[in-house]
Design a protein around this motif. Structure first.
Motif, PDB file in Angstrom:
ATOM      1  N   VAL A 217       0.840  -1.198   0.000  1.00  0.00           N
ATOM      2  CA  VAL A 217       0.000   0.000   0.000  1.00  0.00           C
ATOM      3  C   VAL A 217       0.881   1.256   0.000  1.00  0.00           C
ATOM      4  O   VAL A 217       1.080   1.899  -1.034  1.00  0.00           O
ATOM      5  N   PHE A 218       1.458   1.605   1.122  1.00  0.00           N
ATOM      6  CA  PHE A 218       2.245   2.829   1.186  1.00  0.00           C
ATOM      7  C   PHE A 218       3.678   2.632   0.719  1.00  0.00           C
ATOM      8  O   PHE A 218       4.384   3.614   0.461  1.00  0.00           O
ATOM      9  N   SER A 219       4.113   1.374   0.590  1.00  0.00           N
ATOM     10  CA  SER A 219       5.399   1.145  -0.069  1.00  0.00           C
ATOM     11  C   SER A 219       5.360   1.713  -1.483  1.00  0.00           C
ATOM     12  O   SER A 219       6.286   2.403  -1.925  1.00  0.00           O
ATOM     13  N   ALA A 220       4.289   1.416  -2.204  1.00  0.00           N
ATOM     14  CA  ALA A 220       4.154   1.896  -3.577  1.00  0.00           C
ATOM     15  C   ALA A 220       4.121   3.420  -3.634  1.00  0.00           C
ATOM     16  O   ALA A 220       4.767   4.047  -4.483  1.00  0.00           O
ATOM     17  N   ILE A 221       3.370   4.033  -2.722  1.00  0.00           N
ATOM     18  CA  ILE A 221       3.211   5.484  -2.752  1.00  0.00           C
ATOM     19  C   ILE A 221       4.506   6.201  -2.408  1.00  0.00           C
ATOM     20  O   ILE A 221       4.899   7.175  -3.064  1.00  0.00           O
ATOM     21  N   THR A 222       5.204   5.760  -1.357  1.00  0.00           N
ATOM     22  CA  THR A 222       6.435   6.451  -0.972  1.00  0.00           C
ATOM     23  C   THR A 222       7.516   6.306  -2.037  1.00  0.00           C
ATOM     24  O   THR A 222       8.311   7.226  -2.240  1.00  0.00           O
ATOM     25  N   LEU A 223       7.526   5.181  -2.732  1.00  0.00           N
ATOM     26  CA  LEU A 223       8.510   5.024  -3.802  1.00  0.00           C
ATOM     27  C   LEU A 223       8.264   6.040  -4.919  1.00  0.00           C
ATOM     28  O   LEU A 223       9.209   6.534  -5.540  1.00  0.00           O
ATOM     29  N   SER A 224       7.001   6.383  -5.146  1.00  0.00           N
ATOM     30  CA  SER A 224       6.682   7.370  -6.176  1.00  0.00           C
ATOM     31  C   SER A 224       7.002   8.785  -5.717  1.00  0.00           C
ATOM     32  O   SER A 224       7.739   9.525  -6.378  1.00  0.00           O
ATOM     33  N   ILE A 225       6.459   9.171  -4.555  1.00  0.00           N
ATOM     34  CA  ILE A 225       6.517  10.586  -4.173  1.00  0.00           C
ATOM     35  C   ILE A 225       7.800  10.980  -3.452  1.00  0.00           C
ATOM     36  O   ILE A 225       8.100  12.170  -3.350  1.00  0.00           O
ATOM     37  N   VAL A 226       8.565  10.006  -2.969  1.00  0.00           N
ATOM     38  CA  VAL A 226       9.830  10.324  -2.304  1.00  0.00           C
ATOM     39  C   VAL A 226      11.001   9.870  -3.172  1.00  0.00           C
ATOM     40  O   VAL A 226      11.831  10.679  -3.595  1.00  0.00           O
ATOM     41  N   THR A 227      11.072   8.566  -3.457  1.00  0.00           N
ATOM     42  CA  THR A 227      12.240   8.032  -4.158  1.00  0.00           C
ATOM     43  C   THR A 227      12.265   8.462  -5.617  1.00  0.00           C
ATOM     44  O   THR A 227      13.253   9.026  -6.098  1.00  0.00           O
ATOM     45  N   MET A 228      11.183   8.202  -6.350  1.00  0.00           N
ATOM     46  CA  MET A 228      11.161   8.523  -7.775  1.00  0.00           C
ATOM     47  C   MET A 228      11.224  10.035  -7.993  1.00  0.00           C
ATOM     48  O   MET A 228      11.973  10.518  -8.853  1.00  0.00           O
ATOM     49  N   ALA A 229      10.461  10.791  -7.222  1.00  0.00           N
ATOM     50  CA  ALA A 229      10.486  12.254  -7.371  1.00  0.00           C
ATOM     51  C   ALA A 229      11.852  12.814  -7.021  1.00  0.00           C
ATOM     52  O   ALA A 229      12.322  13.774  -7.647  1.00  0.00           O
TER      53      ALA A 229
END
Length: 386
Positions: A217-229
């Motif tokens: 759930v939030f693994s996916a989101i944090t990878l987008s908005i923190v790591t990928m960004a």
């Protein structure tokens, strides 16, 4: 949910959850602002993002279970107020120690509010209330970073103060509205130990089905908005994580709506885990300098997987947990989801030894394994009654 009063109360509780999501996640848009304006290091900001997850654990593990005994209101409203207080701390104390303490306080408050608040929505609206709780919380997660990013972008002289002020005021107004909702728990009957098909409910069954979904759930989101960004070099500024949040969380909302209207059923969980795996592979291919297209594709894939995993995990818990232990079950489910908030910090620690590609591939394989577990659960009848 059978009366107009119940519907009104449900929407008030959903409003509280929306502001809790906003108060939680608007921080991602403030990370580059705090870095540029206040000189807070990237490592400290990622640590603040992770320490939020540490603060969450006590509330998630205790808040839902306590609310099963004392009712939802005495847990949800102090939790939402605590999230507001954490943001107030960062408003007046935006140094590295202040941000760390503030984020920890936000975590404590959100942990109480999310698990008991989702259970409150289930009490008021059944499965519909549970699904709405997940969707509304997601909407708050998405709206917070976008709004705070835009506010910071266009309020140059008060780029730090204005977003935190808006967040605190909104949160407190929602808490005030929540005071009008009575603290009434659903009556537990013998039928609460059975799902519609007559299959016995149990805490173990709720967690066995829900936990494999919760991990993505939030693994996916944090990878987008923190790591990928954070890896984007073509663009910079507080709006970049805001855009990542809209893409990923917005995709999550859309997939939840489509899944509900199309009645996809528990098989949607397999699709959710596989979408996360596809997003992780996209991140691995993109490497340290993703193109705008790779950034968009990865965010949409990860967000879509997030939405399905959240919906299916919550429905598993609502369906299979006995009503007397629903708050506890939701709390434990959310512990699994919020472990993902520590993932960017873990990946930063692994990078010197393993690089940035290998961990993405390992995570993708783990997501595929979760999809396989759900497939087995479907074939063996564990998910009967959904």
């Amino acid at each position: 949910m059978t009366t107009a009063t119940d519907r009104r109360h449900l929407w008030i509780v959903l409003t509280v959850l929306f502001t809790v999501g906003w108060a939680t996640n608007h921080f991602v848009a403030m990370m580059p602002v705090l870095h540029d304006r206040n000189g807070i290091s990237d490592a400290a900001l990622e640590a603040a993002f992770g320490i939020y997850a540490v603060g969450l654990l006590p509330g998630l593990l205790t808040g839902g279970g306590i609310s099963d005994r004392v009712g939802r209101k005495p847990i949800v409203l102090p939790g939402a107020a605590g999230a507001a207080f954490g943001n107030l701390l960062m408003l007046v104390w935006h140094t590295e120690p202040g941000v760390l303490v503030g984020r920890f306080a936000v975590g404590l408050g959100v942990g109480l509010a999310v698990s008991a608040g989702t259970a409150w929505c289930a009490d008021l609206g059944g499965k519909r209330g549970t699904v709405f709780a997940g969707a509304v919380l997601t909407s708050g997660f998405a709206a917070g970073p976008l709004a705070s990013g835009l506010i910071a972008q266009f309020t140059d002289s008060v780029a730090v103060l204005a977003p935190f002020t808006v967040t605190v005021v909104m949160s407190l107004l929602a808490v005030a509205a929540g005071l009008t909702v009575p603290n009434v728990r659903r009556t537990v009957t013998h039928d609460d130990h059975l799902v519609d098909s007559g299959t016995v409910r149990s805490l173990a069954r709720a967690l066995w089905t829900g936990i494999p979904m919760s991990l993505w759930v939030f693994s996916a989101i944090t990878l987008s908005i923190v790591t990928m960004a954070g890896r984007m070099t073509a663009f910079s500024g507080p709006w970049v994580p805001g855009v990542a949040a809209v893409l990923s969380l917005g995709s999550g909302v859309v997939t939840q709506v489509i899944a509900r209207r199309s009645m996809w059923g528990p098989r949607a969980g397999i699709g959710g885990a596989l979408l996360v795996a596809a997003g992780l592979i996209t991140m691995a291919v993109a490497g340290s300098d993703p193109s705008p297209l790779q950034f968009i594709v990865a965010s949409v894939l990860l967000g879509s997987g997030y939405g399905l995993c959240l919906r299916e995990g919550l429905l598993d818990v609502e369906t299979y947990a006995p009503a007397a232990k629903r708050g506890l079950a939701i709390g434990v489910f959310y512990v699994g989801t919020y472990l993902g908030f520590g993932l960017p910090l873990v990946l930063r620690g692994l990078a010197p030894s393993f690089g940035i590609v290998a961990p993405m591939i390992v995570l993708a394989l783990m997501a595929v394994a979760s999809a396989a577990i759900r497939g087995v659960q479907l074939r063996t009848g564990v998910l009967d009654g959904r």
